[in-house]
Design an enzyme around this catalytic site. Structure first.
Site, PDB file in Angstrom:
ATOM      1  N   THR A   1     -14.308  55.672  -5.336  1.00  0.00           N
ATOM      2  CA  THR A   1     -13.193  55.281  -4.853  1.00  0.00           C
ATOM      3  C   THR A   1     -12.546  55.776  -5.920  1.00  0.00           C
ATOM      4  O   THR A   1     -11.444  56.396  -5.326  1.00  0.00           O
ATOM      5  CB  THR A   1     -12.846  53.902  -4.144  1.00  0.00           C
ATOM      6  OG1 THR A   1     -14.268  53.988  -3.453  1.00  0.00           O
ATOM      7  CG2 THR A   1     -12.350  53.876  -3.727  1.00  0.00           C
TER       8      THR A   1
ATOM      9  N   SER B   1     -21.672  54.962  -4.438  1.00  0.00           N
ATOM     10  CA  SER B   1     -22.287  54.833  -5.005  1.00  0.00           C
ATOM     11  C   SER B   1     -23.480  53.633  -4.595  1.00  0.00           C
ATOM     12  O   SER B   1     -24.360  53.669  -4.966  1.00  0.00           O
ATOM     13  CB  SER B   1     -21.502  52.892  -6.178  1.00  0.00           C
ATOM     14  OG  SER B   1     -21.250  52.545  -5.549  1.00  0.00           O
TER      15      SER B   1
ATOM     16  N   THR C   1     -17.191  50.938  -7.304  1.00  0.00           N
ATOM     17  CA  THR C   1     -17.626  49.231  -7.487  1.00  0.00           C
ATOM     18  C   THR C   1     -18.263  49.014  -6.984  1.00  0.00           C
ATOM     19  O   THR C   1     -18.985  47.693  -6.917  1.00  0.00           O
ATOM     20  CB  THR C   1     -16.386  49.096  -7.221  1.00  0.00           C
ATOM     21  OG1 THR C   1     -15.783  48.958  -5.708  1.00  0.00           O
ATOM     22  CG2 THR C   1     -15.041  49.531  -7.937  1.00  0.00           C
TER      23      THR C   1
HETATM   24  N1  ASP Z   1     -17.885  53.060  -1.707  1.00  0.00           N
HETATM   25  C1  ASP Z   1     -17.151  53.273  -2.894  1.00  0.00           C
HETATM   26  C2  ASP Z   1     -18.558  53.184  -3.809  1.00  0.00           C
HETATM   27  O1  ASP Z   1     -18.899  51.967  -4.403  1.00  0.00           O
HETATM   28  C3  ASP Z   1     -16.585  51.930  -2.984  1.00  0.00           C
HETATM   29  C4  ASP Z   1     -16.224  51.543  -4.295  1.00  0.00           C
HETATM   30  O2  ASP Z   1     -16.029  52.456  -5.406  1.00  0.00           O
HETATM   31  O3  ASP Z   1     -14.447  51.037  -4.547  1.00  0.00           O
HETATM   32  O4  ASP Z   1     -18.499  53.655  -4.229  1.00  0.00           O
END
Ligand code: ASP
Length: 330
Positions: free
Chosen positions: A12, A59, A93
């Site tokens: 993100t 991720s 995340t």
């Molecule tokens: N969907 C995202 C990821 O994990 C969520 C984030 O980065 O906050 O890549």
């Protein structure tokens, strides 16, 4: 001037939405690492940062090959460049804690390796990525962070790789270290890390990672779980199994019967728990069922441990010894 390596993987923090008021409907992993740096001009005064793009994915879509690339690059650069101050990794995340823990088990160097992400896309009003990145760099450059293991910096908090976990789907303060709290904070006054006991030896520092990774699965405990799934997994030849047991890592009678009835050798198996905090300790009949307690590791981190133990061709007894001895795992 201090030098850092930034390894960008997406998430993100590199995500974009159509509108600045859109927080949830966006595409992760759009911007490259160079653009993330450009958004934080203050970084130029702190360090000379070299950027390498390892991946640009959500991720949830991270692959073992990305993990191999990260580990290989960090090992190589630490070996080849004694003057490098540390490594910062931008990461989604959702699985950041798994990558942080993997690196903790594999990278043996006192220089900081700091993972950072964002809960809001780069296009959002009050995007949290730029400040998080600035603070991650501040931590990576600080002498206090040396020898503290792999760190996660989010929302001004500094977490250790073993305890940190994502605990909320929304909001910038989405990370916590249950039962322990953050190792420290980063703010206007600098980097503050609490004194803790030494991190412990890195158990897989010499382990070479393969192209083909073992098949290690997580089973989730609940009322009347379908124990046939367990038998199917064993029949499919899985090399490792993590039980997300209820309470302090308890298996249901049906799951226990499925293990007892299994005619072949058991794979490596760990009992973790679904409570989100607190340890799973040795149980008198773990031995009878080929199980080992996962201590304070959550299921996804217990799986990372089993992946590496399996790659290292450890047997049950060797893994039991590692768990019993390692300060890192206790
Ligand atoms: N969907 C995202 C990821 O994990 C969520 C984030 O980065 O906050 O890549």
């Amino acid at each position: 001037m201090n030098r850092l390596l930034l390894l960008a993987t997406g998430g993100t923090i590199a995500g974009c939405a159509d509108d600045s008021a859109t927080l949830n409907d966006y595409t992760a992993g759009v911007l490259g690492g160079e653009s993330l740096l450009t958004a934080v001009p203050q970084l130029q005064d702190l360090a000379a940062i070299t950027v390498e793009q390892v991946a640009n994915v959500d991720s949830a879509d991270l692959l073992f090959e990305h993990w191999c690339a990260l580990v290989g690059r960090i090992r190589d650069v630490f070996l080849a460049d004694p003057g490098l101050a540390g490594v910062v990794i931008t990461h989604g995340t959702n699985t950041m804690e798994e990558t942080a823990w993997l690196l903790q088990l594999l990278i043996d160097d006192p220089r900081p390796v700091v993972l950072v992400g964002a809960m809001r896309p780069s296009t959002a009003l009050s995007a949290d990525g730029p400040l998080n990145l600035l603070q991650a760099v501040q931590v990576a450059l600080s002498s206090e962070a040396r020898g503290r293991g792999v760190l996660v910096v989010m929302d001004g908090q500094i977490h250790g790789a073993r305890a940190v976990t994502k605990v909320a789907t929304q909001g910038v303060g989405a990370f916590s270290s249950p039962g322990q709290g953050p190792l420290g904070w980063v703010d206007d006054a600098g980097v503050h890390l609490q004194m803790t006991s030494p991190i412990g030896a890195v158990p897989f520092s010499d382990l070479a990672l393969p192209q083909q990774w073992p098949h290690v699965v997580i089973v989730y405990g609940c009322v009347e779980p379908d124990a046939r799934m367990l038998t199917l997994l064993l029949e499919a030849g899985c090399q490792g199994l993590v039980f997300t047991g209820t309470g302090a890592g308890q298996l249901s009678a049906g799951e226990r019967r499925a293990l007892e009835a299994w005619p072949g050798p058991w794979p490596l198996m760990l009992r973790a728990n679904r409570c989100g905090a607190g340890p799973v300790r040795k149980n008198p009949d773990d031995e009878l069922l080929g199980l080992l307690p996962a201590g304070c590791l959550n299921p996804q981190k217990a799986r990372v441990l089993l992946l590496l133990a399996s790659i290292a061709a450890m047997d049950h007894a060797q893994l039991a010894t590692l768990i019993g001895r390692s300060e890192l795992l206790s």
